[in-house]
Design a protein around this motif. Structure first.
Motif, PDB file in Angstrom:
ATOM      1  N   ALA A   1      97.870 -43.141  62.782  1.00 25.58           N
ATOM      2  CA  ALA A   1      98.725 -42.739  63.897  1.00 25.58           C
ATOM      3  C   ALA A   1      99.260 -41.324  63.676  1.00 25.58           C
ATOM      4  CB  ALA A   1      99.887 -43.718  64.050  1.00 25.58           C
ATOM      5  N   CYS A   2      99.574 -40.999  62.435  1.00 24.78           N
ATOM      6  CA  CYS A   2     100.091 -39.669  62.116  1.00 24.78           C
ATOM      7  C   CYS A   2      99.023 -38.618  62.368  1.00 24.78           C
ATOM      8  CB  CYS A   2     100.555 -39.630  60.665  1.00 24.78           C
ATOM      9  SG  CYS A   2     101.559 -38.171  60.245  1.00 24.78           S
ATOM     10  N   ASN A   3      97.809 -38.867  61.896  1.00 31.53           N
ATOM     11  CA  ASN A   3      96.717 -37.918  62.092  1.00 31.53           C
ATOM     12  C   ASN A   3      96.356 -37.757  63.561  1.00 31.53           C
ATOM     13  OD1 ASN A   3      95.326 -36.530  59.766  1.00 31.53           O
ATOM     14  ND2 ASN A   3      95.528 -38.569  58.886  1.00 31.53           N
ATOM     15  N   HIS A   4      96.563 -38.792  64.356  1.00 35.39           N
ATOM     16  CA  HIS A   4      96.246 -38.728  65.775  1.00 35.39           C
ATOM     17  C   HIS A   4      97.393 -38.130  66.588  1.00 35.39           C
ATOM     18  CE1 HIS A   4      92.750 -41.862  65.936  1.00 35.39           C
ATOM     19  NE2 HIS A   4      92.622 -40.998  64.944  1.00 35.39           N
ATOM     20  N   SER A   5      98.501 -37.808  65.923  1.00 36.77           N
ATOM     21  CA  SER A   5      99.664 -37.287  66.639  1.00 36.77           C
ATOM     22  C   SER A   5     100.046 -35.870  66.222  1.00 36.77           C
ATOM     23  CB  SER A   5     100.885 -38.205  66.406  1.00 36.77           C
ATOM     24  OG  SER A   5     100.643 -39.512  66.867  1.00 36.77           O
ATOM     25  N   ILE A   6      99.655 -35.461  65.036  1.00 36.68           N
ATOM     26  CA  ILE A   6     100.082 -34.164  64.517  1.00 36.68           C
ATOM     27  C   ILE A   6      99.538 -33.028  65.383  1.00 36.68           C
ATOM     28  CG2 ILE A   6      98.141 -34.018  62.890  1.00 36.68           C
ATOM     29  CD1 ILE A   6     100.107 -32.696  60.919  1.00 36.68           C
ATOM     30  N   THR A   7     100.429 -32.127  65.802  1.00 40.05           N
ATOM     31  CA  THR A   7     100.033 -31.006  66.652  1.00 40.05           C
ATOM     32  C   THR A   7     100.388 -29.656  66.036  1.00 40.05           C
ATOM     33  OG1 THR A   7     102.132 -31.172  67.866  1.00 40.05           O
ATOM     34  CG2 THR A   7     100.229 -32.331  68.796  1.00 40.05           C
ATOM     35  N   ASN A   8     101.047 -29.685  64.892  1.00 41.33           N
ATOM     36  CA  ASN A   8     101.444 -28.456  64.210  1.00 41.33           C
ATOM     37  C   ASN A   8     101.358 -28.703  62.711  1.00 41.33           C
ATOM     38  OD1 ASN A   8     102.589 -26.128  63.241  1.00 41.33           O
ATOM     39  ND2 ASN A   8     104.592 -26.410  64.214  1.00 41.33           N
ATOM     40  N   THR A   9     100.507 -27.963  62.020  1.00 40.81           N
ATOM     41  CA  THR A   9     100.301 -28.209  60.590  1.00 40.81           C
ATOM     42  C   THR A   9     101.324 -27.502  59.708  1.00 40.81           C
ATOM     43  OG1 THR A   9      98.730 -26.367  60.450  1.00 40.81           O
ATOM     44  CG2 THR A   9      97.825 -28.556  60.892  1.00 40.81           C
ATOM     45  N   ALA A  10     102.176 -26.658  60.284  1.00 36.89           N
ATOM     46  CA  ALA A  10     103.118 -25.863  59.477  1.00 36.89           C
ATOM     47  C   ALA A  10     104.055 -26.728  58.625  1.00 36.89           C
ATOM     48  CB  ALA A  10     103.904 -24.917  60.372  1.00 36.89           C
ATOM     49  N   PRO A  11     104.731 -27.755  59.189  1.00 35.31           N
ATOM     50  CA  PRO A  11     105.620 -28.582  58.353  1.00 35.31           C
ATOM     51  C   PRO A  11     104.866 -29.289  57.233  1.00 35.31           C
ATOM     52  CG  PRO A  11     106.102 -28.920  60.667  1.00 35.31           C
ATOM     53  CD  PRO A  11     104.817 -28.154  60.612  1.00 35.31           C
ATOM     54  N   LEU A  12     103.673 -29.784  57.528  1.00 39.02           N
ATOM     55  CA  LEU A  12     102.840 -30.449  56.521  1.00 39.02           C
ATOM     56  C   LEU A  12     102.480 -29.481  55.409  1.00 39.02           C
ATOM     57  CD1 LEU A  12     100.958 -32.785  55.536  1.00 39.02           C
ATOM     58  CD2 LEU A  12      99.220 -31.855  57.093  1.00 39.02           C
ATOM     59  N   GLU A  13     102.039 -28.279  55.777  1.00 36.84           N
ATOM     60  CA  GLU A  13     101.653 -27.278  54.781  1.00 36.84           C
ATOM     61  C   GLU A  13     102.830 -26.877  53.901  1.00 36.84           C
ATOM     62  OE1 GLU A  13      99.584 -23.844  56.070  1.00 36.84           O
ATOM     63  OE2 GLU A  13      98.063 -24.956  57.191  1.00 36.84           O
ATOM     64  N   ARG A  14     103.981 -26.661  54.532  1.00 35.82           N
ATOM     65  CA  ARG A  14     105.161 -26.254  53.758  1.00 35.82           C
ATOM     66  C   ARG A  14     105.527 -27.301  52.714  1.00 35.82           C
ATOM     67  NH1 ARG A  14     107.198 -24.200  58.762  1.00 35.82           N
ATOM     68  NH2 ARG A  14     108.326 -26.142  59.112  1.00 35.82           N
ATOM     69  N   PHE A  15     105.481 -28.570  53.134  1.00 34.82           N
ATOM     70  CA  PHE A  15     105.846 -29.635  52.193  1.00 34.82           C
ATOM     71  C   PHE A  15     104.847 -29.734  51.054  1.00 34.82           C
ATOM     72  CE2 PHE A  15     105.763 -34.054  50.741  1.00 34.82           C
ATOM     73  CZ  PHE A  15     107.083 -34.199  50.340  1.00 34.82           C
ATOM     74  N   ILE A  16     103.566 -29.682  51.381  1.00 41.27           N
ATOM     75  CA  ILE A  16     102.540 -29.807  50.349  1.00 41.27           C
ATOM     76  C   ILE A  16     102.594 -28.629  49.381  1.00 41.27           C
ATOM     77  CG2 ILE A  16     100.041 -29.762  49.956  1.00 41.27           C
ATOM     78  CD1 ILE A  16      99.701 -31.462  52.429  1.00 41.27           C
ATOM     79  N   LEU A  17     102.775 -27.428  49.888  1.00 38.81           N
ATOM     80  CA  LEU A  17     102.858 -26.245  49.020  1.00 38.81           C
ATOM     81  C   LEU A  17     104.100 -26.312  48.115  1.00 38.81           C
ATOM     82  CD1 LEU A  17     101.752 -23.472  51.532  1.00 38.81           C
ATOM     83  CD2 LEU A  17     100.489 -24.264  49.511  1.00 38.81           C
ATOM     84  N   ALA A  18     105.215 -26.786  48.683  1.00 39.80           N
ATOM     85  CA  ALA A  18     106.451 -26.882  47.894  1.00 39.80           C
ATOM     86  C   ALA A  18     106.345 -28.013  46.872  1.00 39.80           C
ATOM     87  CB  ALA A  18     107.640 -27.116  48.814  1.00 39.80           C
ATOM     88  N   ALA A  19     105.798 -29.137  47.283  1.00 33.39           N
ATOM     89  CA  ALA A  19     105.707 -30.299  46.388  1.00 33.39           C
ATOM     90  C   ALA A  19     104.647 -30.102  45.328  1.00 33.39           C
ATOM     91  CB  ALA A  19     105.411 -31.560  47.194  1.00 33.39           C
ATOM     92  N   GLY A  20     103.665 -29.252  45.581  1.00 31.93           N
ATOM     93  CA  GLY A  20     102.582 -29.059  44.644  1.00 31.93           C
ATOM     94  C   GLY A  20     102.881 -28.049  43.559  1.00 31.93           C
ATOM     95  N   LYS A  21     104.043 -27.403  43.633  1.00 29.18           N
ATOM     96  CA  LYS A  21     104.392 -26.394  42.629  1.00 29.18           C
ATOM     97  C   LYS A  21     104.730 -27.041  41.293  1.00 29.18           C
ATOM     98  CE  LYS A  21     106.026 -22.841  45.814  1.00 29.18           C
ATOM     99  NZ  LYS A  21     107.165 -22.025  46.241  1.00 29.18           N
TER     100      LYS A  21
END
Length: 213
Positions: free
Chosen positions: A193-213
C-alpha cells in the motif's frame, strides 16, 4: 517504442489525478468544468517530471483526451509499458548491504512487482526487524531496524497517506566512534500500500540517508 521514463512514484501521481478526473467525469455535466479539471490533472502530472521529451509530454497529455472510464483505464494500462522498474537486486547484493545480519531473512524477489516498487522492504517476523533497500544513484542503500505495530492509523512519513502505522526505529552512529543514536519514524505497516501511494521520494530519501550514516 519509447524508453521507459516514469518512476513508480510518478505513476502514483498519474493514478491519483486519473482517479480525480474519473470522479469528475461521473458527477459533473458541465463541459467547461470538466475541461478545466482535465487541464489541471495534466498540469499536475507534467509537474511531477523534471524534464520530458516532446513525445513523453504528448503521451502524458493524452489523459485529457479520454472521454470515458473505460478509455481512461485503457490509457493507464498503456502507461505501464513506460514505467522504469525497480533495479534487479541479487541475494549477494542484499547480503553485502546487511553484513551484520548473519541469519538474514531474504525477501521474496520472485513475487516482487518491480514496476510498482519505489523501495524494497521486507520483515523478519521472528525478530520484528524491518529491512529496506532503496536505489540511490548508481548504488543501493540499505537500512534495518525494529518495527513495532502501533495498532493506530495515521499519516505515513514515506507516502503521506492515512494508514495503519508501525514505529520504525533504526540505530545510527552518534558523534563519537562508540556512541550510538537512533532515528525513528511512523510508517505504513503494509509495504505494498505504501509503494502504491508514495508520490514524493524526498522524505524517504532523507530518512534513509540519515539512518544509514
Amino acid at each position: 517504442m519509447q524508453t521507459p521514463f516514469i518512476h513508480n512514484h510518478q505513476l502514483n501521481i498519474i493514478h491519483k489525478q486519473a482517479d480525480f478526473l474519473l470522479k469528475t467525469m461521473r458527477t459533473v455535466a458541465d463541459r467547461k468544468v470538466l475541461e478545466t479539471v482535465k487541464d489541471t490533472a495534466v498540469t499536475n502530472v507534467i509537474d511531477a517530471f523534471d524534464s520530458l521529451t516532446p513525445e513523453q509530454k504528448n503521451l502524458l497529455e493524452q489523459m485529457s483526451k479520454q472521454e470515458a472510464a473505460y478509455d481512461l483505464q485503457s490509457y493507464l494500462d498503456e502507461l505501464e509499458s513506460h514505467v522504469i522498474p525497480f533495479p534487479e537486486v541479487t541475494v549477494k547484493q542484499i547480503q553485502k548491504l546487511f553484513p551484520k545480519s548473519k541469519k538474514l531473512k531474504m525477501p521474496d524477489l520472485a513475487s516482487l512487482d518491480y514496476k510498482r516498487t519505489t523501495y524494497l522492504r521486507w520483515m523478519d517476523v521472528a525478530t520484528n526487524r524491518l529491512y529496506i533497500i532503496y536505489p540511490h544513484g548508481e548504488q543501493f542503500l540499505g537500512i534495518e531496524g525494529q518495527i513495532t505495530s502501533t495498532n493506530k492509523n495515521g499519516f505515513c512519513m514515506f507516502c503521506n497517506r492515512h494508514r495503519e502505522l508501525g514505529f520504525f526505529n533504526v540505530k545510527t552512529r552518534g558523534s563519537g566512534p562508540d556512541n550510538f543514536a537512533s532515528a525513528g519514524q511512523y510508517i505504513c505497516i503494509d509495504d505494498e500500500a505504501c509503494n502504491h501511494s508514495i508520490t514524493n521520494t524526498a522524505p524517504l530519501e532523507r530518512f534513509i540517508l540519515a539512518a544509514g550514516k
